[in-house]
Design a protein around this motif. Structure first.
Motif, short mmCIF file in Angstrom:
data_model
loop_
_atom_site.label_atom_id
_atom_site.label_comp_id
_atom_site.label_asym_id
_atom_site.label_seq_id
_atom_site.Cartn_x
_atom_site.Cartn_y
_atom_site.Cartn_z
N LYS A 31 0.84 -1.21 0.00
CA LYS A 31 0.00 0.00 0.00
C LYS A 31 0.87 1.25 0.00
N PHE A 36 -1.33 3.98 -2.23
CA PHE A 36 -2.77 3.73 -2.31
C PHE A 36 -3.45 4.20 -1.03
N ARG A 203 -2.16 -3.83 -7.27
CA ARG A 203 -2.16 -2.73 -8.24
C ARG A 203 -3.32 -2.89 -9.22
N GLY A 207 -6.26 -0.56 -7.85
CA GLY A 207 -5.69 0.64 -8.45
C GLY A 207 -6.70 1.76 -8.67
#
Length: 213
Positions: A31, A36, A203, A207
Motif C-alpha cells: 500500500k 494507495f 495494483r 488501483g
C-alpha cells in the motif's frame, strides 16, 4: 453533508482488503509503495493458518459486516490456503475476488514461477518473513519443541529442506531461518521473492475505484 454521510461516501470509494494476519505487514508495505491512500486493511487471525476450516466462515461474516458498514469494493487477501475451495464459494457468494493460487507461498514466488518448481518443493518446509518473526510462537511453543526436542523427527522427519521465501533483506530474519533449518536437521535454501504477485495483484485490483474513473 453530515459526518455519517461523509464517512459512508469515503467507505464507498475505498478498497477494503480482508486478509490473513500473516500477510498484514506485507499488504501495508505494498500500500505504501503504491501510494494507495484509498486502500484499507482488516485481518483475520494469523492462527487460522493452522485451522483452515475456520477461514471461510470468518470471511463470510467479515464481508457481510464490511458491506453493512458501507464498503462497496472488497478484495480478499487469501489464496485457497488449504480450504479445499471453501474460500472460492464465499467469494462467489459475495461477488468478490481473492488472491490467485493455492497459498501465500505460491503468490510470493509468483504463480507461474511456483508452478515451475512446485514438484521439486514437495518436501520443502516454507518460511516467510512473518514465520521467521513468529517462529517461536508459531512452531516451537505450540509443538512443544522447547520442552520435547525429540519430537522434531516426528513433526519434520518427512521434510528435506527449509526454503526461506524472503520478502525483505533482513539479516536477523535470515539467521532465524538458518537456525531453524539447523535445528530441524534440514538443508537450507534462501529465495528472495519480495512481495511477488501481491504487488501486481493489488495494483490491478485496487488501483482504481469508480470514483477515480
Amino acid at each position: 453533508m453530515t459526518a455519517t454521510r461523509k464517512d459512508s461516501r469515503a467507505k464507498a470509494d475505498t478498497v477494503l482488503v480482508i486478509a490473513c494476519g500473516m500477510i498484514a505487514r506485507e499488504v501495508l508495505a505494498v500500500k505504501e509503495r503504491l501510494s494507495f491512500d484509498h486502500l484499507e486493511l482488516t485481518c483475520l487471525p494469523a492462527e487460522f493458518h493452522y485451522y483452515p476450516d475456520r477461514i471461510a466462515p470468518a470471511l463470510d461474516k467479515a464481508i457481510l459486516q464490511a458491506k453493512a458498514d458501507g464498503y462497496r469494493h472488497i478484495f480478499i487477501g487469501y489464496a485457497d490456503c488449504g480450504t479445499g475451495g471453501m474460500i472460492d464459494r464465499i467469494c462467489e457468494k459475495h461477488s468478490v475476488e481473492r488472491m490467485e493460487g493455492p497459498h501465500c507461498f505460491a503468490f510470493y514466488q509468483g504463480i507461474e514461477a511456483f508452478k515451475a518448481i512446485e514438484d521439486g518443493d514437495m518436501l520443502a518446509f516454507y518460511m516467510t518473513d512473518f514465520l521467521c518473526r513468529q517462529f517461536e510462537a508459531f512452531f516451537i511453543k505450540p509443538l512443544g519443541l522447547d520442552r520435547h526436542p525429540e519430537l522434531i523427527g516426528e513433526y519434520f522427519g518427512n521434510y528435506e529442506k527449509v526454503v526461506y521465501l524472503a520478502q525483505t533483506n533482513d539479516p536477523a530474519l535470515d539467521k532465524v531461518a538458518e537456525d531453524a533449518a539447523r535445528m530441524l536437521g534440514l538443508t537450507y535454501e534462501r529465495r528472495f521473492t519480495g512481495y511477488g504477485d501481491l504487488t501486481t495483484t493489488l495494483r490491478a485490483k485496487a488501483g482504481k475505484t469508480p470514483a477515480d474513473a
